[in-house]
Motif scaffolding. Structure first.
Motif, PDB file in Angstrom:
ATOM      1  N   SER A  24      38.262  57.830  15.502  1.00  0.00           N
ATOM      2  CA  SER A  24      37.405  57.172  14.512  1.00  0.00           C
ATOM      3  C   SER A  24      36.098  57.934  14.323  1.00  0.00           C
ATOM      4  CB  SER A  24      37.093  55.742  14.947  1.00  0.00           C
ATOM      5  OG  SER A  24      38.269  54.988  15.033  1.00  0.00           O
ATOM      6  N   ALA A  27      36.734  61.089  12.398  1.00  0.00           N
ATOM      7  CA  ALA A  27      36.994  60.807  10.981  1.00  0.00           C
ATOM      8  C   ALA A  27      35.689  60.563  10.234  1.00  0.00           C
ATOM      9  CB  ALA A  27      37.913  59.591  10.848  1.00  0.00           C
ATOM     10  N   TYR A  61      39.347  60.531   2.743  1.00  0.00           N
ATOM     11  CA  TYR A  61      40.747  60.716   3.127  1.00  0.00           C
ATOM     12  C   TYR A  61      40.954  61.974   3.960  1.00  0.00           C
ATOM     13  CZ  TYR A  61      41.772  56.902  -0.056  1.00  0.00           C
ATOM     14  OH  TYR A  61      41.809  55.691  -0.671  1.00  0.00           O
ATOM     15  N   CYS A  64      39.721  61.158   7.385  1.00  0.00           N
ATOM     16  CA  CYS A  64      40.689  60.315   8.093  1.00  0.00           C
ATOM     17  C   CYS A  64      41.874  61.135   8.602  1.00  0.00           C
ATOM     18  CB  CYS A  64      41.183  59.199   7.175  1.00  0.00           C
ATOM     19  SG  CYS A  64      39.957  57.937   6.863  1.00  0.00           S
ATOM     20  N   ALA A  88      42.572  53.798  12.286  1.00  0.00           N
ATOM     21  CA  ALA A  88      42.520  53.432  10.870  1.00  0.00           C
ATOM     22  C   ALA A  88      42.090  51.982  10.708  1.00  0.00           C
ATOM     23  CB  ALA A  88      43.884  53.651  10.222  1.00  0.00           C
ATOM     24  N   ILE A 119      43.438  54.875   3.616  1.00  0.00           N
ATOM     25  CA  ILE A 119      42.857  55.207   4.922  1.00  0.00           C
ATOM     26  C   ILE A 119      43.947  55.218   5.987  1.00  0.00           C
ATOM     27  CG2 ILE A 119      41.372  54.310   6.768  1.00  0.00           C
ATOM     28  CD1 ILE A 119      39.426  53.391   4.609  1.00  0.00           C
ATOM     29  N   PHE A 123      45.321  58.600   8.015  1.00  0.00           N
ATOM     30  CA  PHE A 123      45.333  58.726   9.472  1.00  0.00           C
ATOM     31  C   PHE A 123      46.731  59.079   9.967  1.00  0.00           C
ATOM     32  CE2 PHE A 123      41.154  56.804  10.128  1.00  0.00           C
ATOM     33  CZ  PHE A 123      40.759  57.419  11.297  1.00  0.00           C
TER      34      PHE A 123
END
Length: 143
Positions: A24, A27, A61, A64, A88, A119, A123
């Protein structure tokens, strides 16, 4: 360090909660860096306001996908997909809270649902692309 110890050290997976947080965080960080890079290019355009939404979604995106790939690299096997899915979900929940705190979303309800689906899929596609594959030499030796 011997090669045996290095191989074992590399193949050790880190715990799932730490992998989720790492995915996370990467991302968000990757998305922010891309957003800054895209902002530089958007400001040089003739009409920058029309380019803000597509470039911000692209940064989200791609960030992610980077987070999903990193989650998969840090876990072994199917737990990498689980870590990517939980990352995600965590990022989506944080986005919902940020949207509530800032007074709503710039998207309609269907666009918001597609945003969160994007999203999740980003991922998982990053996790698929980040999956460790055996080298061709190792595949030949197995036969």
């Amino acid at each position: 360090m011997s090669t045996e110890k290095r191989k074992n050290h590399r193949s050790e997976a880190i715990p799932l909660p730490l992998t989720v947080l790492l995915g996370s965080f990467s991302a968000v960080l990757g998305g922010l860096l891309l957003l800054l890079l895209f902002a530089f290019f958007i400001n040089r355009a003739d009409d920058p306001t029309s380019m803000v939404k597509p470039f911000s979604l692209a940064a989200l995106y791609i960030g992610c996908a980077v987070g999903g790939a990193l989650s998969m690299r840090r876990c072994n096997g199917k737990s990498g997909y689980l870590a990517s899915a939980i990352s995600a979900l965590l990022l989506s929940v944080c986005s919902v809270f940020a949207s509530i705190c800032t007074g709503g979303s710039a998207f309609s309800m269907w666009q918001t649902a597609l945003l969160y689906l994007g999203i999740f899929l980003s991922f998982l596609s990053g996790a698929f692309l980040g999956k460790k594959r055996s080298s061709p030499r190792k595949r030949r030796k197995r036969r």
